[in-house]
Design a protein around this motif. Sequence first.
Motif, PDB file in Angstrom:
ATOM      1  N   LYS A 179      14.273 -11.171 -10.831  1.00 20.70           N
ATOM      2  CA  LYS A 179      14.295 -10.097  -9.811  1.00 20.70           C
ATOM      3  C   LYS A 179      13.375  -8.972 -10.253  1.00 20.70           C
ATOM      4  O   LYS A 179      13.213  -8.718 -11.450  1.00 20.70           O
ATOM      5  CB  LYS A 179      15.712  -9.523  -9.695  1.00 20.70           C
ATOM      6  CG  LYS A 179      16.707 -10.445  -9.062  1.00 20.70           C
ATOM      7  CD  LYS A 179      17.850  -9.590  -8.430  1.00 20.70           C
ATOM      8  CE  LYS A 179      18.844 -10.498  -7.741  1.00 20.70           C
ATOM      9  NZ  LYS A 179      19.664 -11.256  -8.712  1.00 20.70           N
ATOM     10  N   LEU A 180      12.822  -8.297  -9.255  1.00 20.45           N
ATOM     11  CA  LEU A 180      12.014  -7.116  -9.551  1.00 20.45           C
ATOM     12  C   LEU A 180      12.447  -6.023  -8.590  1.00 20.45           C
ATOM     13  O   LEU A 180      12.626  -6.275  -7.391  1.00 20.45           O
ATOM     14  CB  LEU A 180      10.524  -7.444  -9.352  1.00 20.45           C
ATOM     15  CG  LEU A 180       9.546  -6.299  -9.596  1.00 20.45           C
ATOM     16  CD1 LEU A 180       9.596  -5.809 -11.036  1.00 20.45           C
ATOM     17  CD2 LEU A 180       8.103  -6.743  -9.278  1.00 20.45           C
ATOM     18  N   GLU A 181      12.644  -4.819  -9.103  1.00 23.09           N
ATOM     19  CA  GLU A 181      13.036  -3.717  -8.218  1.00 23.09           C
ATOM     20  C   GLU A 181      12.288  -2.447  -8.626  1.00 23.09           C
ATOM     21  O   GLU A 181      11.851  -2.306  -9.772  1.00 23.09           O
ATOM     22  CB  GLU A 181      14.554  -3.494  -8.267  1.00 23.09           C
ATOM     23  CG  GLU A 181      15.046  -3.197  -9.662  1.00 23.09           C
ATOM     24  CD  GLU A 181      16.550  -3.376  -9.807  1.00 23.09           C
ATOM     25  OE1 GLU A 181      17.289  -2.954  -8.901  1.00 23.09           O
ATOM     26  OE2 GLU A 181      16.971  -3.891 -10.865  1.00 23.09           O
ATOM     27  N   ALA A 182      12.152  -1.547  -7.658  1.00 21.28           N
ATOM     28  CA  ALA A 182      11.521  -0.258  -7.946  1.00 21.28           C
ATOM     29  C   ALA A 182      12.627   0.727  -8.286  1.00 21.28           C
ATOM     30  O   ALA A 182      13.606   0.844  -7.549  1.00 21.28           O
ATOM     31  CB  ALA A 182      10.743   0.217  -6.729  1.00 21.28           C
ATOM     32  N   LEU A 183      12.462   1.439  -9.409  1.00 19.42           N
ATOM     33  CA  LEU A 183      13.458   2.451  -9.778  1.00 19.42           C
ATOM     34  C   LEU A 183      12.957   3.839  -9.418  1.00 19.42           C
ATOM     35  O   LEU A 183      13.660   4.818  -9.582  1.00 19.42           O
ATOM     36  CB  LEU A 183      13.746   2.399 -11.280  1.00 19.42           C
ATOM     37  CG  LEU A 183      14.292   1.085 -11.844  1.00 19.42           C
ATOM     38  CD1 LEU A 183      14.618   1.231 -13.323  1.00 19.42           C
ATOM     39  CD2 LEU A 183      15.531   0.632 -11.085  1.00 19.42           C
ATOM     40  N   GLY A 184      11.742   3.903  -8.974  1.00 18.63           N
ATOM     41  CA  GLY A 184      11.158   5.199  -8.614  1.00 18.63           C
ATOM     42  C   GLY A 184       9.713   4.946  -8.257  1.00 18.63           C
ATOM     43  O   GLY A 184       9.258   3.807  -8.259  1.00 18.63           O
ATOM     44  N   ARG A 185       8.978   6.030  -7.974  1.00 16.88           N
ATOM     45  CA  ARG A 185       7.576   5.866  -7.567  1.00 16.88           C
ATOM     46  C   ARG A 185       6.741   5.207  -8.664  1.00 16.88           C
ATOM     47  O   ARG A 185       5.788   4.494  -8.396  1.00 16.88           O
ATOM     48  CB  ARG A 185       7.016   7.271  -7.292  1.00 16.88           C
ATOM     49  CG  ARG A 185       6.387   7.436  -5.943  1.00 16.88           C
ATOM     50  CD  ARG A 185       6.150   8.922  -5.677  1.00 16.88           C
ATOM     51  NE  ARG A 185       4.749   9.252  -5.459  1.00 16.88           N
ATOM     52  CZ  ARG A 185       4.060   8.936  -4.371  1.00 16.88           C
ATOM     53  NH1 ARG A 185       4.635   8.251  -3.415  1.00 16.88           N
ATOM     54  NH2 ARG A 185       2.792   9.284  -4.233  1.00 16.88           N
ATOM     55  N   TYR A 186       7.121   5.465  -9.914  1.00 16.21           N
ATOM     56  CA  TYR A 186       6.306   4.961 -11.019  1.00 16.21           C
ATOM     57  C   TYR A 186       7.123   4.145 -12.022  1.00 16.21           C
ATOM     58  O   TYR A 186       6.761   4.064 -13.191  1.00 16.21           O
ATOM     59  CB  TYR A 186       5.597   6.130 -11.729  1.00 16.21           C
ATOM     60  CG  TYR A 186       4.674   6.855 -10.786  1.00 16.21           C
ATOM     61  CD1 TYR A 186       3.534   6.226 -10.284  1.00 16.21           C
ATOM     62  CD2 TYR A 186       4.963   8.147 -10.349  1.00 16.21           C
ATOM     63  CE1 TYR A 186       2.701   6.872  -9.377  1.00 16.21           C
ATOM     64  CE2 TYR A 186       4.121   8.796  -9.446  1.00 16.21           C
ATOM     65  CZ  TYR A 186       2.997   8.147  -8.963  1.00 16.21           C
ATOM     66  OH  TYR A 186       2.172   8.775  -8.068  1.00 16.21           O
ATOM     67  N   LYS A 187       8.223   3.597 -11.572  1.00 14.99           N
ATOM     68  CA  LYS A 187       9.068   2.820 -12.497  1.00 14.99           C
ATOM     69  C   LYS A 187       9.527   1.559 -11.791  1.00 14.99           C
ATOM     70  O   LYS A 187       9.981   1.609 -10.646  1.00 14.99           O
ATOM     71  CB  LYS A 187      10.284   3.658 -12.893  1.00 14.99           C
ATOM     72  CG  LYS A 187      10.758   3.378 -14.307  1.00 14.99           C
ATOM     73  CD  LYS A 187      11.956   4.223 -14.667  1.00 14.99           C
ATOM     74  CE  LYS A 187      11.702   5.385 -15.607  1.00 14.99           C
ATOM     75  NZ  LYS A 187      11.031   5.095 -16.848  1.00 14.99           N
ATOM     76  N   ILE A 188       9.416   0.426 -12.480  1.00 14.20           N
ATOM     77  CA  ILE A 188       9.927  -0.834 -11.925  1.00 14.20           C
ATOM     78  C   ILE A 188      10.786  -1.507 -12.986  1.00 14.20           C
ATOM     79  O   ILE A 188      10.637  -1.238 -14.187  1.00 14.20           O
ATOM     80  CB  ILE A 188       8.782  -1.791 -11.497  1.00 14.20           C
ATOM     81  CG1 ILE A 188       7.806  -2.047 -12.661  1.00 14.20           C
ATOM     82  CG2 ILE A 188       8.034  -1.257 -10.282  1.00 14.20           C
ATOM     83  CD1 ILE A 188       6.799  -3.149 -12.386  1.00 14.20           C
ATOM     84  N   ARG A 189      11.685  -2.377 -12.535  1.00 14.09           N
ATOM     85  CA  ARG A 189      12.530  -3.077 -13.512  1.00 14.09           C
ATOM     86  C   ARG A 189      12.625  -4.554 -13.160  1.00 14.09           C
ATOM     87  O   ARG A 189      12.948  -4.918 -12.041  1.00 14.09           O
ATOM     88  CB  ARG A 189      13.928  -2.472 -13.557  1.00 14.09           C
ATOM     89  CG  ARG A 189      14.764  -3.110 -14.690  1.00 14.09           C
ATOM     90  CD  ARG A 189      16.067  -2.395 -14.889  1.00 14.09           C
ATOM     91  NE  ARG A 189      16.913  -2.514 -13.710  1.00 14.09           N
ATOM     92  CZ  ARG A 189      17.963  -1.739 -13.455  1.00 14.09           C
ATOM     93  NH1 ARG A 189      18.295  -0.782 -14.299  1.00 14.09           N
ATOM     94  NH2 ARG A 189      18.680  -1.911 -12.365  1.00 14.09           N
ATOM     95  N   TRP A 190      12.327  -5.379 -14.154  1.00 11.24           N
ATOM     96  CA  TRP A 190      12.474  -6.823 -14.037  1.00 11.24           C
ATOM     97  C   TRP A 190      13.839  -7.224 -14.578  1.00 11.24           C
ATOM     98  O   TRP A 190      14.279  -6.673 -15.592  1.00 11.24           O
ATOM     99  CB  TRP A 190      11.437  -7.548 -14.892  1.00 11.24           C
ATOM    100  CG  TRP A 190      10.008  -7.341 -14.520  1.00 11.24           C
ATOM    101  CD1 TRP A 190       9.184  -6.340 -14.952  1.00 11.24           C
ATOM    102  CD2 TRP A 190       9.220  -8.174 -13.664  1.00 11.24           C
ATOM    103  NE1 TRP A 190       7.924  -6.502 -14.412  1.00 11.24           N
ATOM    104  CE2 TRP A 190       7.925  -7.623 -13.620  1.00 11.24           C
ATOM    105  CE3 TRP A 190       9.472  -9.340 -12.937  1.00 11.24           C
ATOM    106  CZ2 TRP A 190       6.889  -8.196 -12.884  1.00 11.24           C
ATOM    107  CZ3 TRP A 190       8.443  -9.909 -12.207  1.00 11.24           C
ATOM    108  CH2 TRP A 190       7.175  -9.333 -12.176  1.00 11.24           C
TER     109      TRP A 190
END
Length: 728
Positions: free
Chosen positions: A250-261
């Motif tokens: 899974k990949l998600e955006a945690l903010g404008r400049y942060k993502i989490r796999w």
Amino acid sequence: MRTPQDYCDGAGPLNAIQAAAPMTRCEQLPPPWRILGAALIALVISGCGESEPARSATPIAPSVELDTGRPVRGVRPADLVRFQALPAYSEPDWVTRNFVAKGRLPPVQERLPREPLVFGSAAMPDGQGVYGDVLRQITGGRPEGWNYSAGQSQGWGGVDIGTMECLTRTGPLFLVDREALEPLPNLAKAWTWSRDGLQLTMDLVEGAKWSDGHPFTSDDVMFYWLDNVLDPNVSPLNGASDDSFGPGTKLEALGRYKIRWTFKRPFPRDYLYQMAYGKFCPGPAHVLRPQHPRYNRANSYQDYKQAFPASRMNFPTMGAWVVTEYRPDDILILRRNPYFWKVDASGRQLPYLDEMQYRLLGWNDRDVQVIAGGSDLANLESPASFVEAMRGAAKPGAGYRVAFGPRTSAYSVLMNLSGNGWGEPDTRGQALRNLNRQQAFRQAITMAMDRKSLGQTQVGGPFIKPYAGGLLASSPFYDAQATRMFDHNPSAARALLSSIGLVDRDGDGYVNYPPDVLKGENVTAILTASPDTITERTLAEGVLLFARDAGLRVVLRFASGPQRDALVASGQFDWVLARHDTTELTTVVQGADALAPMGPYTHKFHRAGPNGDLDLLPYESEMVRLTKAFIATDNKAKRRQLMSRYQLVSTEQVNAVGLIQFPGGLLINKRIANVPPGTPTIMFNWAEDALMRERLFVPKARQSRHELRPGTLPGCFACRPSAGRGKP
Ligand code: GLA
């Protein structure tokens, strides 16, 4: 460290590092043999492991050790690139004068990220550069259009690499100390693993902009992932799919400049390599999304793919240059991207070169044009041109030099190993696949090949070595003891064919099927190959002739690059002549999952048939197990052991019929500075990425008049009437 070649071209050392490097034997050679001799010495060095040990004081030592298996000490990723705010930034004067001062562009510091990517000076072969001039290259490909997220090719030859930026970067890793090996940060500027290794949080470069000034954010990353990689109707160029990052990832955006796999297995560090070219290079969501069928009901997927044809200029890029002009079958002109987010250590916005040109010719013209002075840089990947290229470089006043890298180029014949209908073979094709699936048949084919002669028909001398298949001798994981090389032996090949019932029953020189198969007709294999290069044409003909000596009928089917690729991707082939143009057989760590058929639709020459089943042969199942175990461990000794076993299984079983391996080279116009010595044509990526074109420059005194559009910057993208908004 400079290569011997560099000391023979009369240019003299360019910086302190080079001045400290030792002189070499080639200096005692009389010209013109100096350069030929130097190139041969360089070649022997890269080919047989006689190179000097790299010294820790030498930050740019080329990693010829990948050819020799010896460790190297030297460059660490942070020596090459880091993210840092600098006290001041600058750009070419003409940009400030004609664009910023006139209110047509914001000042450079406002166009750069908060912390731009900074190229370290110590790791630059010729140091920091100056602005101006142009890089003239050639491609044999043609741009289909700019929507690479949906699978369109920009024309290969490095146009692709120049117009895409990816989360991480691996091309330059050939320079990096093997102990410190990790992908370089790029659009992802930093990352951290969760304690259990199941999550990877990435910080994106903050405040970077697309070449049209639109901010680059996690929205671009998520659009690429959700609406391209995961959308089953879309196949991005270079084939990214959910499998590329592990099933269930899974990949998600945690903010404008942060993502989490979030991964299904802990610490899958190999995916950091997959996030480089060409699997995770997001396109500009702000222009792509409005054309995607999920957001635009009037559009089909085909409309989406073709929404940005090659004639559409100024397609937004995060790359150093933007395509601003296209004349079909003639030229692509690219101008510097005023929003490029990388700088040198003095805060000068890159690239140094204001323009890049791509003449649209044939693949073989790449060498010829550098030799003739019409191009500045080419991957020398056709052995037939080696001698001419070196002779030309040896002539007094030659404008270019030749630099060989390690022996990472190779060709093999890949056999379609699917027995259950991939590509819908007819009865002849199915019968041939049944043979492809037999070890004795594959061994017979490999024994029919006279690799030495195949090499000598390309070029005489020490350039070419026989290739057994499996890992290349240039790989740090190569184990010569575990490599089974079948010598050329046509009569043994015939005996093997006869042992599986294939004998010449009608006396025409070709073996027949047994009477109950295809009415006992001649066994015929169709070899698909590209006619686009001399190397492939002559190798295909060689394979046909050597197979004939062993009694096997081969028919050649020439299909030019893109058609050949489409035939292979859809399983419509018996055999294909394949160039080694991916990274797994050299680096192993990058793209390791291509080492075996890991999923139903991932492998190059064995995929599932219509029912979705993958009919793996027992040896392939073992290769899958070995590859999975390799990916799952960080233990170096264990990894080495697993790859030795892989090598034994893949060469003993003739997973691929290896033909030849040889060093690639670069042809470089002498005015171009900052090309790292020993750059491989392909290792972690193609040379166009490895040599970091954004750092190339031309010293002022050597600058040319080749620029076609001096003083111009890319124009407007979204304001064309066809885009449906903005002013014309
Ligand atoms: C083609 C060329 C390579 C390299 C790549 C870049 O495959 O043959 O030398 O330029 O394009 O994608």
